[in-house]
Design an enzyme around this catalytic site. Structure first.
Site: not given
Ligand code: GLN
Length: 203
Positions: A84, A176, A178
């Site tokens: 992410c 994610h 995890e």
């Molecule tokens: N929207 C977040 C970002 O731009 C990422 C979201 C996440 O890591 N769950 O950093």
């Protein structure tokens, strides 16, 4: 029991879901350490960059002089997995943003790409690289890749947009793992580390 011969995996612990990644890696049998300083990069054979807020993590990476040492280790062959926000930080190009990044993954990323209606959602994704059963993927304000370079292999997509990719020793997912009980992606990353000739350790 965790053998001493098992490589030690660093989890970048500046902000975000680092504890959950440590737990998942340890359940796979890995030794782990929370990484906050450049000198700690010498102790690890692979690094996980967790989800969180990519602008915050990027700013802290810059403030703590971690960007260049981390790029060097990665270019030297140490496997890195970004989930992410971690994926965003790995990309060379971030749409409409000049936020600090590592810029190692040849791809253009769009942050918060699923919009308000699908801000957070879960999906069962085919991910043949880790097994025949679909992967239950949790997306939270997730990014997608708009462009991937020739060396980037797409491992999974949502509506044709890549959400899991690999480029050599780099692994990245928009979602994610995890946060679920499915350890297959962490296991896969550990295999990447074990397959690294030097085990990713500096010579
Ligand atoms: N929207 C977040 C970002 O731009 C990422 C979201 C996440 O890591 N769950 O950093």
């Amino acid at each position: 029991m965790v053998g001493m011969s098992e490589p030690c995996i660093g989890v970048l612990a500046l902000q975000g879901a680092f504890r959950e990644h440590r737990r998942a890696l340890e359940r796979c049998g890995a030794r782990t350490v929370e990484v906050r300083r450049a000198d700690q990069l010498n102790q690890i054979a692979g690094l996980v960059i967790p989800g969180g807020e990519s602008t915050t993590i990027g700013k802290l990476l810059a403030d703590w002089n971690l960007l260049e040492p981390l790029r060097e280790r990665s270019r030297g062959g140490m496997p890195v997995y970004g989930s992410c926000a971690g994926l965003i930080l790995l990309c060379t190009d971030i749409e409409n943003s000049d936020q600090p990044r590592l810029g190692l993954l040849d791809a253009t990323v769009r942050r918060n790409a699923f919009g308000r209606q699908r801000d957070s959602f879960e999906a069962d994704l085919p991910l043949p690289e880790v097994g025949t059963e679909p992967f239950h993927a949790v997306f939270i304000r997730a990014p997608v890749l708009l462009r991937t370079g020739p060396d980037v292999r797409v491992l999974a997509d949502v509506d044709g947009r890549p959400v899991a990719v690999r480029q050599g020793t780099l692994l990245a997912t928009s979602f994610h793992p995890e946060l679920t009980e499915d350890l297959r992606l962490h296991d896969y990353f550990l295999d990447m580390v074990r397959e690294t000739p030097t085990r990713g350790q500096p010579s």
